[in-house]
Enzyme design. Structure first.
Site, short mmCIF file in Angstrom:
data_model
loop_
_atom_site.label_atom_id
_atom_site.label_comp_id
_atom_site.label_asym_id
_atom_site.label_seq_id
_atom_site.Cartn_x
_atom_site.Cartn_y
_atom_site.Cartn_z
CD GLU A 286 -1.60 -2.39 1.73
OE1 GLU A 286 -0.41 -2.56 2.01
OE2 GLU A 286 -2.48 -3.26 1.91
CE LYS B 39 -16.79 -7.09 3.81
NZ LYS B 39 -15.98 -8.28 4.18
CG PHE C 47 -9.27 -9.69 11.50
CD1 PHE C 47 -7.99 -10.06 11.91
CD2 PHE C 47 -9.55 -9.73 10.13
CE1 PHE C 47 -7.03 -10.48 11.00
CE2 PHE C 47 -8.59 -10.15 9.21
CZ PHE C 47 -7.33 -10.52 9.65
CD GLN C 48 -7.02 -7.28 7.76
OE1 GLN C 48 -7.94 -7.04 6.99
NE2 GLN C 48 -5.88 -7.79 7.34
CG MET D 160 22.74 12.46 3.83
SD MET D 160 23.87 13.60 3.00
CE MET D 160 22.85 14.18 1.64
#
Length: 647
Positions: free
Chosen positions: A93, A205, A155-156, A543
């Site tokens: 993502e 959802k 969940f999630q 760097m």
């Protein structure tokens, strides 16, 4: 109210064609546009998911970079049938977010990314923060767990709206499917107007699955969100007065000029006034680098001439710039002799770091146009003379090229020309015989030319790409300037290439950055996105290693990546490119650089990865060490310019 925040409101074929190069990007519909269309609204009975896709189609979205998961899954079913919205399936993502940024920056349109709830959404946090820092217009759409499960640690489940509150221009949590069209229309409008920035739309959802009525256009309710674009006339007149009085003015140009698409107006102001100009990291390409009044990029790794111009100036005309710490160095000693005209569309930026003598709130395009109109006219009688006699019209002073009403700055220009000639940007070849990274980047710019787009990661290679590629086209340079996100390059280049499929896109990445997001090469191969990636491989976090060399007595703690030196290639970038289905090339000798670049340029049907193995001890110069005055700039290790301290 700050411009940054809006008020809280109540089968892919055929693919769309990208806008022609240089064409003005279409704007999302304004509230007025939508109101005009409401006489004959579209009304359809759909699911929330279908409503979401229909809204994206209606608002003009061409492409969504995303990755499906449980909570957002309902949206992916109608998305499969859309003939207007292309979906690019990324591998992570974060890649979707940076791709949306690259698309937005290259095209001027709103970029769109999509993810599911929980980790899918939190993986978007870095690109959202990046877009916020660099004022990039993106809309992030996330699925959320069902309404009944919110707050139960389902969940999630993650409160992505709360998480992104400080790093978005605005965000939504949608639980009612009827609100989806309004949220999408408003999100696009907010993201692209005023100071651009990211907007998040989180949809539960159950809202995606529920039946609803899709009505377009929706009514937008944005009370109090009215970005000020037109500058106040009194402020413009006061700014013109300071410009006429100044002896050593400098145009300090930032990314706001690019966002406002004000480069034509800037060029006209430059031609009219003949005032020396510097462009920040985010404004490279606003004016061609070879313009005689362009003195380079200021800041920690800016040119000596640009830093000197700001330090010796008696008037900074700051246009869409934010006095970033990387530009100012030790703020208390920055441009100590200068008055400040500060123009920005975000009033929160004005006076944030440096007090402005003349604050101007407005869109840079309108501000510059107003300044041109004011300066092109006759000088105000009260402002036409100065104590030192330096002010006044060009005709009165015998100036070279300045129009009536604008002063003659030829002595100041001559002084700055001398500084630029004395301390040009450059580099020395490594004594070890290893290949110079600056040379590689310089040759990529020379061979690919000004029509190409260059996208950098973050680190030494980013600074060298800003220094040694010659830019002459707006939006030809993409990078993560504010947040400094390693891993930006590959997915942002992918997004830029999708937005402008006919343009050559070179990603200039480091071996550290490249390993953070190179999985999107798989996306590029499958989707036919032929980016070219130059890995400037010094086998180090370059760097950080440079700072360890300079400030930590060469104690190289955890910066060796083992990607090229001492016979180890972990991983072997050429083999990795081949495994992804890309063309993999390697170059380790300066005499082979041009041929390698030209070979990469000939590949147009798939991505190319070139492993340029370079000297690991090359350093970025000039440099202003962190926390010290810009007066202490070094053009090489231990070497500083000799300043005239008379002032």
């Amino acid at each position: 109210m700050k411009d940054r925040k809006a008020p809280a409101p109540a089968g892919r074929e055929p693919r769309p064609q990208a806008a022609p190069s240089g064409a003005a990007a279409p704007k999302p519909p304004t509230p007025g546009d939508l109101a005009a269309r409401r006489a004959n609204p579209i009304v359809e009975h759909v699911t929330g998911a279908q409503s979401l896709v229909r809204s994206l189609e209606e608002v003009g979205c061409e492409v969504v970079f995303g990755l499906p998961g449980g909570a957002i899954l309902p949206a992916y079913d109608p998305l499969m049938d859309s003939t207007k919205v292309r979906h690019v399936l990324v591998r992570h993502e974060q890649g979707a977010g940076h791709a949306a940024q690259g698309y937005a920056t290259a095209t001027g349109k709103v970029g769109v990314c999509m993810a599911t709830s929980g980790p899918g959404a939190t993986n978007l946090v870095t690109p959202i923060a990046d877009a916020y820092m660099d004022s990039v217009p993106i809309v992030a759409i996330t699925g959320q767990v069902g309404s009944a499960a919110i707050g139960t640690d389902a969940f999630q489940e993650a409160d992505i709206r709360g998480i992104t509150m400080p790093i978005t221009k605005h965000n939504y949590l949608i639980t009612d499917p009827a609100m989806i069209p309004q949220a999408i229309a408003e999100a696009f409008f907010i993201a692209s107007t005023g100071r651009p920035g990211p907007v998040l739309v989180d949809v539960t959802k159950d809202a995606l699955q529920a039946q609803t009525t899709f009505t377009w256009p929706p009514k937008m309710e944005l009370p109090g969100y009215r970005p000020t674009t037109r500058p106040h006339g009194k402020q413009i007149r006061e700014a013109a007065r300071l410009i006429r009085e100044a002896r050593r003015p400098v145009l300090y140009v930032g990314g706001g000029v690019m966002k406002a698409r004000a480069t034509d107006e800037l060029r006209a102001l430059l031609d009219l006034t003949q005032i020396p100009l510097v462009t920040t990291l985010m404004a490279r390409g606003a004016v061609p680098d070879d313009h005689p009044l362009h003195y380079g990029m200021p800041g920690m790794h800016g040119s000596v001439s640009a830093v000197t111009a700001l330090q010796r100036s008696d008037l900074l005309i700051a246009l869409g710039s934010r006095f970033d710490d990387r530009v100012t160095g030790k703020l208390a000693t920055f441009a100590p002799l200068a008055k400040v005209i500060h123009a920005d569309i975000d009033p929160a930026e004005i006076g944030k770091n440096r007090e402005a003598d003349v604050p101007i709130v407005g869109d840079c395009r309108e501000v510059i146009a107003a300044l041109i109109e004011e300066l092109a006219g006759p000088a105000d009688a009260d402002a036409d003379t100065g104590e030192d006699g330096a002010s006044g019209g060009a005709a009165a002073t015998g100036g070279s090229g300045a129009r009536p009403g604008t002063p003659d700055y030829s002595d100041w220009v001559a002084e700055m020309n001398k500084v630029r000639d004395t301390y040009p940007l450059g580099y020395t070849e490594p004594e070890s015989g290893a290949m110079s990274p600056q040379y590689v980047i310089e040759r990529i710019g020379a061979i690919a030319g000004p029509d190409a787009t260059y996208v950098a990661g973050v680190g030494q290679h980013q600074m060298w790409a800003a220094q040694f590629v010659k830019y002459s086209r707006p939006n030809s340079w993409l990078n993560s300037g504010g947040l400094g996100t390693m891993g930006y390059c590959v997915p942002a280049a992918m997004g830029a290439q999708v937005g402008e499929p006919d343009r050559v896109v070179w990603g200039i990445d480091g071996d550290g950055c490249f390993q953070m997001t190179n999985q999107e090469l798989a996306t590029c191969v499958i989707e036919g996105i032929p980016i070219k990636i130059a890995v400037i491989n010094n086998s180090s976090l370059g760097m950080v290693r440079q700072w360890q060399t300079l400030f930590y007595e060469e104690r190289y703690s955890n910066t060796d990546l083992h990607t090229a030196h001492q016979g180890r290639r972990i991983p072997d970038f050429v083999k990795m490119a081949d495994a992804y289905g890309c063309v993999g090339l390697r170059c380790e000798r300066a005499e082979d650089v041009d041929a390698t670049i030209e070979a990469a340029m000939k590949v147009t049907d798939r991505p190319v990865v070139v492993d340029f193995v370079v000297c690991r001890d090359a350093q970025v110069w000039p440099m202003v060490p962190a926390g010290v005055s810009n007066d202490e700039i070094m053009y090489a290790r231990g070497l500083s310019p000799v300043w005239d301290r008379e002032e």
